[in-house]
Design a protein around this motif. Structure first.
Motif, short mmCIF file in Angstrom:
data_model
loop_
_atom_site.label_atom_id
_atom_site.label_comp_id
_atom_site.label_asym_id
_atom_site.label_seq_id
_atom_site.Cartn_x
_atom_site.Cartn_y
_atom_site.Cartn_z
N VAL A 1 -29.79 5.94 -87.15
CA VAL A 1 -30.15 4.69 -86.47
C VAL A 1 -29.87 3.51 -87.41
O VAL A 1 -29.29 2.50 -87.02
N MET A 2 -30.28 3.66 -88.67
CA MET A 2 -30.03 2.60 -89.66
C MET A 2 -28.53 2.33 -89.77
O MET A 2 -28.09 1.18 -89.77
N PHE A 3 -27.78 3.43 -89.86
CA PHE A 3 -26.34 3.26 -90.05
C PHE A 3 -25.73 2.51 -88.87
O PHE A 3 -24.99 1.54 -89.03
N GLY A 4 -26.07 2.94 -87.65
CA GLY A 4 -25.54 2.30 -86.45
C GLY A 4 -25.89 0.82 -86.41
O GLY A 4 -25.05 -0.03 -86.12
N LYS A 5 -27.15 0.51 -86.70
CA LYS A 5 -27.58 -0.89 -86.65
C LYS A 5 -26.84 -1.74 -87.69
O LYS A 5 -26.42 -2.85 -87.41
N LEU A 6 -26.71 -1.19 -88.90
CA LEU A 6 -26.09 -1.99 -89.97
C LEU A 6 -24.58 -2.15 -89.75
O LEU A 6 -24.00 -3.15 -90.16
N MET A 7 -23.95 -1.17 -89.08
CA MET A 7 -22.52 -1.30 -88.79
C MET A 7 -22.27 -2.32 -87.68
O MET A 7 -21.14 -2.80 -87.51
N SER A 8 -23.32 -2.66 -86.92
CA SER A 8 -23.14 -3.56 -85.77
C SER A 8 -23.17 -5.04 -86.15
O SER A 8 -22.90 -5.90 -85.33
N ALA B 1 -20.32 0.68 -97.17
CA ALA B 1 -20.92 0.79 -98.51
C ALA B 1 -22.34 0.23 -98.51
O ALA B 1 -23.26 0.81 -99.10
N PHE B 2 -22.51 -0.88 -97.81
CA PHE B 2 -23.85 -1.50 -97.75
C PHE B 2 -24.83 -0.59 -97.01
O PHE B 2 -25.94 -0.33 -97.49
N ALA B 3 -24.40 -0.07 -95.83
CA ALA B 3 -25.27 0.81 -95.05
C ALA B 3 -25.68 2.03 -95.89
O ALA B 3 -26.85 2.45 -95.88
N LYS B 4 -24.72 2.57 -96.65
CA LYS B 4 -25.04 3.74 -97.47
C LYS B 4 -26.00 3.38 -98.62
O LYS B 4 -26.89 4.16 -98.95
#
Lengths: 409, 409
Positions: free
Chosen positions: B247-254, B295-298
């Motif tokens: 969920v975090m990854f999806g949100k941050l990629m958006s 990179a940021f999301a990770k």
């Protein structure tokens, strides 16, 4: 118990505000039906222990409630008194210590029981409930009132508009006073007319804490003997209820005829009928104002001292006037209280007792100038004279020229 | 310990307000000389126990102070929390019971220690000193601040000018917060930029109680993933620090490329040099924004979960996009969140995926419309669709037409 109409008549005599008549009727009716006396609250701040006639207006009103069969609650604000000077920093010493407060409270009680009936008076201290309150209780109390309503108080509004500081804790005082009514379960609160805002807060706070709102009754602020300012020790225009009979008599004889009628209305125990017939008599010339003043002064001195003391004060006063040949109708001059010693020759010229300061000087040198303060006369031998707190000073030049000078602030 | 200049550089990174630089230098110099770490206060209200990235901006700043060798004081406002809803009447139940507060506090601690070093963190509760304070102490505290200064706070001023009610106890909250700084002997207080007024009050109250004023450092309010509003659970534009990695990854990629750079500045641990070279790379085309976003999301998922979780989330995300053939550069449409179920045929027409609602209807009947929320796709079989709290919903019609809809409030 008296019927509702009779009680309403007594309560309304001399009152400025009554909030409101319908609620008061309701409370009185219920009180008669349930044979439960109403609880009538009067709060006084114990910072200045000496009462004067200005304080007694509201005490007379409270006494009337006692005579109608209700309970007088005399509340001493020792909690607020101990918090001390509002404007200071945290290090500020409290204005009064616990001990000083208790001493003042004793003085108060001694003085108020010259008016109130001790048997139906409940003397209370608000530290009783406020010392049990914690910070969270205080915050909850503050949640019951809005700033907009607080700013309806005239002095707050004026200070805010004029960029004068208002400390946040000043908002707490009306709330504290309002909570007192909750703690006391007050049915009615009395106060001077200038207290109307704070009394109103009590109505709101009582409702917030699930009580019926108190009815408010205010009385006028008594003018001082100068007939100008509110009676106050700091204006020097007061008659203290513990002052010696001769001083009281002199001060009360010095007031104007108009003021005498106001004093009768607010301070005397005479009935409404007697008051009206007195007014009528003065109007049509059958009653001499001076005699009415003497009667009033004697009533007040009898209340706070004794009948004998009143008679003696009267005799002393008459003797003094005969001895000093000061006429009853001495001309009165109103002057601002000087902050520095006055030059007597110039002053006598200014008030028209001499035609020039040179004449004034000569009269002093001849020992022909005297001043009389409350019956105590002395010759003026110096050109410079300090005026202290005296209100009425009679200046006499030669044998026949008098002026009474009333110093105001 | 680091020298003063180095510390100043770290403290100023990403800060909005620093009140004031000279005092901070003084405190840092003295701290080095006396080998005494500074006490850095951060207060949080324990009414909502879930932290999101918006909260972590200031926690990162606090962590930086720890890394510089100072003491982090994490203050939980349980006293104020227990007072409850400001606007209610006295009967209002407190917003939170003692038990709820303690549960929230535990959740908080668990979450903040994902960022802060527990060994140099002092966790405190303000009930510790406020439960010991009585009504008179509270009044004395209120004597230290004026209404005029209180009205410098923008929301108070606006509400007063617009005749919106302000309860008196609302004035007490800044004072309570200020007194916390006295009790904690805070050298520095951190907060979001919107807290600047309350932090200032602390400076005044500390002086009133004989302490040196704290230095204030504020950080920006983090925008939510919509790039419009402040990050907040109620706007649905948040990334919770306890949310699952996917969920975090999806949100941050958006998020937009601009917003990504802001998030880097406020949330990433990369150095100033790295940040500047990243900006430069994006500007001159040597760094692809999508890679920077990955990179940021990770980095964020590694911080709150683990390196492995971050890698897995990345892989899942890539697979999802490959499988569903959703292009990286899908067009984004911003729409207000609908309060009632939407008509899908009309909606598809409005966002330009079909040319008419009739075509939209037909595509639904053919099973050619799908929605994807955080990688989870499903076919639309009904003309009516309810939108819940989802922020990013990808609508697909046929094989090649996509739009990403961002619902805002």
């Amino acid at each position: 118990m008296f019927d509702v109409d009779k009680q309403m008549e007594v309560i309304k005599r001399g009152a400025v505000d009554l909030v409101n008549e319908e609620e008061l009727r309701g409370k009185l009716e219920r009180s008669i039906k349930e044979k439960r006396p109403l609880r009538v609250k009067l709060g006084l701040d114990p910072t200045a222990p000496d009462l004067h006639l200005g304080h007694t207006v509201v005490l007379q009103k409270l006494k009337q409630f006692q005579e109608l069969g209700h309970v007088a609650i005399f509340l001493i604000g020792d909690f607020t008194g101990m918090i001390g000077d509002p404007t200071g920093r945290i290090e500020t010493r409290p204005a009064l210590t616990r001990e000083e407060l208790l001493v003042n409270a004793e003085t108060y009680k001694k003085q108020v029981f010259k008016i109130l009936d001790p048997d139906t008076t409940e003397v209370r201290f608000n530290s009783e409930w406020f010392e049990a309150m914690n910070a969270a209780d205080m915050i909850r109390l503050c949640a019951q009132y809005t700033m907009a309503r607080m700013m309806e108080r005239e002095d707050f509004r004026n200070r805010y508009q004029n960029n004068l500081p208002i400390s946040i804790h000043e908002f707490l005082y009306p709330l504290v006073q309002g909570y007192d009514s909750v703690a006391l379960k007050a049915d009615i609160e009395l106060g001077g007319h200038d207290q109307i805002f704070n009394l109103f807060v009590g109505r709101v706070i009582q409702r917030a804490y699930g009580q019926e709102s108190q009815v408010l009754v205010t009385v006028p602020l008594l003018e001082g003997t100068d007939g100008i300012n509110k009676m106050s020790k700091s204006y020097g225009n007061y008659v203290g209820i513990d002052e010696p009979p001769d001083v009281m008599f002199g001060k009360l004889m010095s007031i104007s005829d108009d003021l005498m009628l106001k004093y009768y209305e607010l301070l005397s125990d005479i009935s409404l009928e007697q008051l009206n017939s007195l007014k009528e008599g003065i109007k049509n010339g059958t009653t001499h104002p001076r005699n009415a003043k003497v009667a009033f002064a004697k009533e007040i001195i009898t209340r706070f001292h004794s009948k004998e003391a009143a008679d003696t004060a009267h005799q002393n006063f008459e003797k003094m006037f005969q001895r000093k040949e000061i006429p009853d109708d001495v001309e009165v001059v109103h002057i601002s209280r000087p902050t520095a010693p006055i030059s007597v020759p110039h002053f006598l010229r200014d008030i028209g007792l001499v035609s020039s300061s040179t004449e004034g000087k000569r009269m002093i040198e001849q020992g022909a100038v005297t001043v009389t303060v409350l019956g105590d006369s002395k010759k003026i031998s110096s050109e410079s004279l300090s005026i202290g707190n005296e209100t009425d000073v009679i200046f006499k030049v030669g044998k026949r020229k008098f002026k009474k000078v009333v110093f105001g602030d």
